[in-house]
Motif scaffolding. Sequence first.
Motif, mmCIF file in Angstrom:
data_model
loop_
_atom_site.group_PDB
_atom_site.id
_atom_site.type_symbol
_atom_site.label_atom_id
_atom_site.label_comp_id
_atom_site.label_asym_id
_atom_site.label_seq_id
_atom_site.Cartn_x
_atom_site.Cartn_y
_atom_site.Cartn_z
ATOM 1 N N THR A 1 -23.965 48.473 -7.392
ATOM 2 C CA THR A 1 -25.128 49.059 -7.481
ATOM 3 C C THR A 1 -25.763 49.516 -6.047
ATOM 4 O O THR A 1 -26.563 50.431 -5.744
ATOM 5 N N ARG B 1 -17.473 48.762 -4.923
ATOM 6 C CA ARG B 1 -17.781 47.442 -4.821
ATOM 7 C C ARG B 1 -18.480 46.897 -3.413
ATOM 8 O O ARG B 1 -18.129 47.687 -2.457
ATOM 9 N N GLN C 1 -15.033 41.064 -9.151
ATOM 10 C CA GLN C 1 -14.795 41.344 -10.557
ATOM 11 C C GLN C 1 -16.217 41.478 -11.214
ATOM 12 O O GLN C 1 -16.614 42.218 -12.195
ATOM 13 N N ALA C 2 -17.330 40.728 -10.415
ATOM 14 C CA ALA C 2 -18.640 40.813 -11.108
ATOM 15 C C ALA C 2 -19.572 41.719 -10.455
ATOM 16 O O ALA C 2 -20.393 42.052 -11.065
ATOM 17 N N CYS C 3 -18.967 42.342 -9.368
ATOM 18 C CA CYS C 3 -19.882 43.378 -8.776
ATOM 19 C C CYS C 3 -19.915 44.592 -9.587
ATOM 20 O O CYS C 3 -18.830 45.320 -9.994
ATOM 21 N N MET C 4 -21.070 45.181 -9.787
ATOM 22 C CA MET C 4 -21.260 46.453 -10.548
ATOM 23 C C MET C 4 -21.322 47.755 -9.239
ATOM 24 O O MET C 4 -21.422 48.982 -9.703
ATOM 25 N N CYS D 1 -29.126 40.868 -6.020
ATOM 26 C CA CYS D 1 -27.952 41.094 -6.693
ATOM 27 C C CYS D 1 -28.083 41.109 -8.031
ATOM 28 O O CYS D 1 -28.366 39.702 -8.583
ATOM 29 N N PRO D 2 -28.202 41.846 -8.963
ATOM 30 C CA PRO D 2 -28.363 41.899 -10.312
ATOM 31 C C PRO D 2 -27.190 40.936 -11.195
ATOM 32 O O PRO D 2 -27.508 40.336 -12.383
ATOM 33 N N MET D 3 -26.018 40.851 -10.338
ATOM 34 C CA MET D 3 -24.795 40.307 -11.284
ATOM 35 C C MET D 3 -24.589 39.131 -10.637
ATOM 36 O O MET D 3 -23.622 38.244 -10.957
ATOM 37 N N GLU D 4 -25.242 38.550 -9.523
ATOM 38 C CA GLU D 4 -25.105 37.464 -8.875
ATOM 39 C C GLU D 4 -23.733 37.355 -8.432
ATOM 40 O O GLU D 4 -23.045 36.240 -8.524
ATOM 41 N N ALA D 5 -23.184 38.368 -7.818
ATOM 42 C CA ALA D 5 -21.794 38.292 -7.311
ATOM 43 C C ALA D 5 -21.536 38.167 -5.733
ATOM 44 O O ALA D 5 -20.437 38.184 -5.419
#
Length: 79
Positions: free
Chosen positions: A22, A39, A17-20, A60-64
């Motif tokens: 990238t 993902r 859900q958090a993963c963008m 990880c920019p989203m801390e996923a």
Amino acid sequence: MSGQEKQARWRIEADAQACMGTGICAGVAPHRFQVVDGRSTPSTEEFPPDDAVWDAVESCPMEALRVRDTVSGEVLDLS
């Protein structure tokens, strides 16, 4: 390396859900991550401690991403 470090095993947990998607993690640790359907996905179930995984998790920019010790079940703290 101590006996405990040789026996340690890690598991990567990726929050879909958090993963963008990238792909930074796959660029930093391509032997541990792949991007599937936009993902991040761990490429192996369990593995010995790996410094490249720490770098990927920190990147990880989203801390996923999280790393869990498979013996204790604890999420490992990067700090």
